[in-house]
Design a protein around this motif. Structure first.
Motif, mmCIF file in Angstrom:
data_model
loop_
_atom_site.group_PDB
_atom_site.id
_atom_site.type_symbol
_atom_site.label_atom_id
_atom_site.label_comp_id
_atom_site.label_asym_id
_atom_site.label_seq_id
_atom_site.Cartn_x
_atom_site.Cartn_y
_atom_site.Cartn_z
ATOM 1 N N ARG A 4 22.889 28.761 28.323
ATOM 2 C CA ARG A 4 24.322 29.204 28.164
ATOM 3 C C ARG A 4 24.678 29.996 26.857
ATOM 4 O O ARG A 4 25.937 30.469 27.001
ATOM 5 C CB ARG A 4 24.971 27.635 27.917
ATOM 6 N N GLU A 5 24.046 30.476 26.215
ATOM 7 C CA GLU A 5 24.487 31.430 25.217
ATOM 8 C C GLU A 5 24.918 32.678 25.859
ATOM 9 O O GLU A 5 25.799 33.383 25.124
ATOM 10 C CB GLU A 5 23.136 31.593 23.967
ATOM 11 N N ASN A 20 28.707 32.145 25.799
ATOM 12 C CA ASN A 20 29.296 32.188 24.548
ATOM 13 C C ASN A 20 30.226 33.080 24.130
ATOM 14 O O ASN A 20 31.208 32.839 23.493
ATOM 15 C CB ASN A 20 28.413 31.765 23.496
#
Length: 315
Positions: A204-205, A208
């Protein structure tokens, strides 16, 4: 405001597995409609001996069942849920056209590189046989783990600009992709974003840098799955065996279409190898349903969307 469980649809059965992103789209659509529904956990790879008797051989996930009728592909599942429970709607008039175009992009262009990236990063942690199964599905040789990892980083370069497109749609502070209420574009895009959770290594970075995208993702997750009841696959097969296909709506064949009563075959037009054959039960510009018979469940009506599927009349 979260949806209330106001509509019971105990007859509906979703054949799915929990880490399938397309199944997550269907689960969330059930939640948006406020439905009570039943779930059958199916294998993520072939063979699927308690699914394919219902589908005539179609093996993709998920499929929706009601008695002896089965709907394939979440595009058509969305339309069937909308027909049964019109409100709240997946298709607000204010987003008509644009929503379907974004949904098509998300599932035809954004999904594939995302899947290759996330599954490649998690290559050592995927279910046994998954890489071989997916390679066979796409007509490719079995890749090495190292090749899968390399493909992940190649596809990351395709993923990043498309993530930015989603963020750009939300940059003006709107709550959903096309305005203040969710539409089919949100459901089709969200389940791809949901897939970034990975299975072991979190990816999921990539999201971000985009706080408004993250806030949209969290709003979509809050829709929830409605009221899910888990059942055994044998119960679903027994219900199909005891039922007969529902009387179809009046068909509206297009030029060149097979007519109800004629035989035809259907398959997904991207990479599917196996045809599903049967007698045309219903057909219009958006859907084709075939009557298929087998020894395990008798006669079932298997429904497919027209868009994204290939059909051929049979002599």
């Amino acid at each position: 405001m979260l949806p209330q469980i106001v509509e019971s649809a105990n007859s509906l059965i979703l054949h799915q597995y929990d880490f399938s992103n397309f199944a997550e789209k269907a689960r969330l659509m059930m939640g948006f409609k406020g439905l009570t529904w039943r779930a059958v956990e199916i294998p993520p790879i072939a063979p699927k001996p308690k699914l394919t008797p219902l589908t005539g051989g179609y093996r993709r996930t998920p499929v929706l069942q009601d008695g002896a009728d089965v709907w394939c592909d979440t595009k058509l599942i969305a339309r069937e849920l909308e027909r049964r429970v019109p409100q709240p709607t997946f298709y607000p008039p204010s987003t008509s056209g644009a929503a379907d175009a974004i949904a098509w992009w998300a599932e035809q262009q954004f999904m594939r590189p995302t899947a290759l990236y996330v599954s490649g990063i998690n290559a050592d942690h995927m279910p046994e046989g998954l890489h071989a199964d997916r390679a066979k599905l796409h007509g490719l040789p079995m890749p090495s783990i190292e090749a899968v990892r390399k493909a992940a980083f190649r596809n990351l370069q395709l993923v990043r600009p498309q993530v930015r497109w989603i963020a750009d749609m939300l940059a003006d502070g709107r709550r959903y992709l096309l305005g203040d209420v969710p539409c089919i574009a949100d459901f089709a895009t969200y389940h791809v974003v949901w897939f970034f959770r990975g299975r072991h290594i979190d990816c999921r970075e990539v999201l971000n840098p985009y706080p408004r995208l993250l806030a949209w993702r969290d709003r979509m997750a809050e829709v929830g799955h409605g009221n899910r009841i888990d059942i055994d696959a044998d119960e679903a097969l027994a219900e199909a065996c005891a039922a007969t296909p529902a009387t179809p709506r009046p068909s509206q064949p297009q030029e060149g279409d097979p007519r109800p009563g004629q035989r035809a075959r259907v398959r997904a037009s991207d990479n599917a190898k196996d045809w599903i054959e049967g007698e045309v039960h219903f057909i219009d510009a958006d859907e084709i349903a075939l009557l298929h018979e087998n020894d395990e469940v008798g006669q079932v009506a298997v429904h497919f969307p027209r868009l994204g599927y290939d059909w051929r009349p049979m002599s």
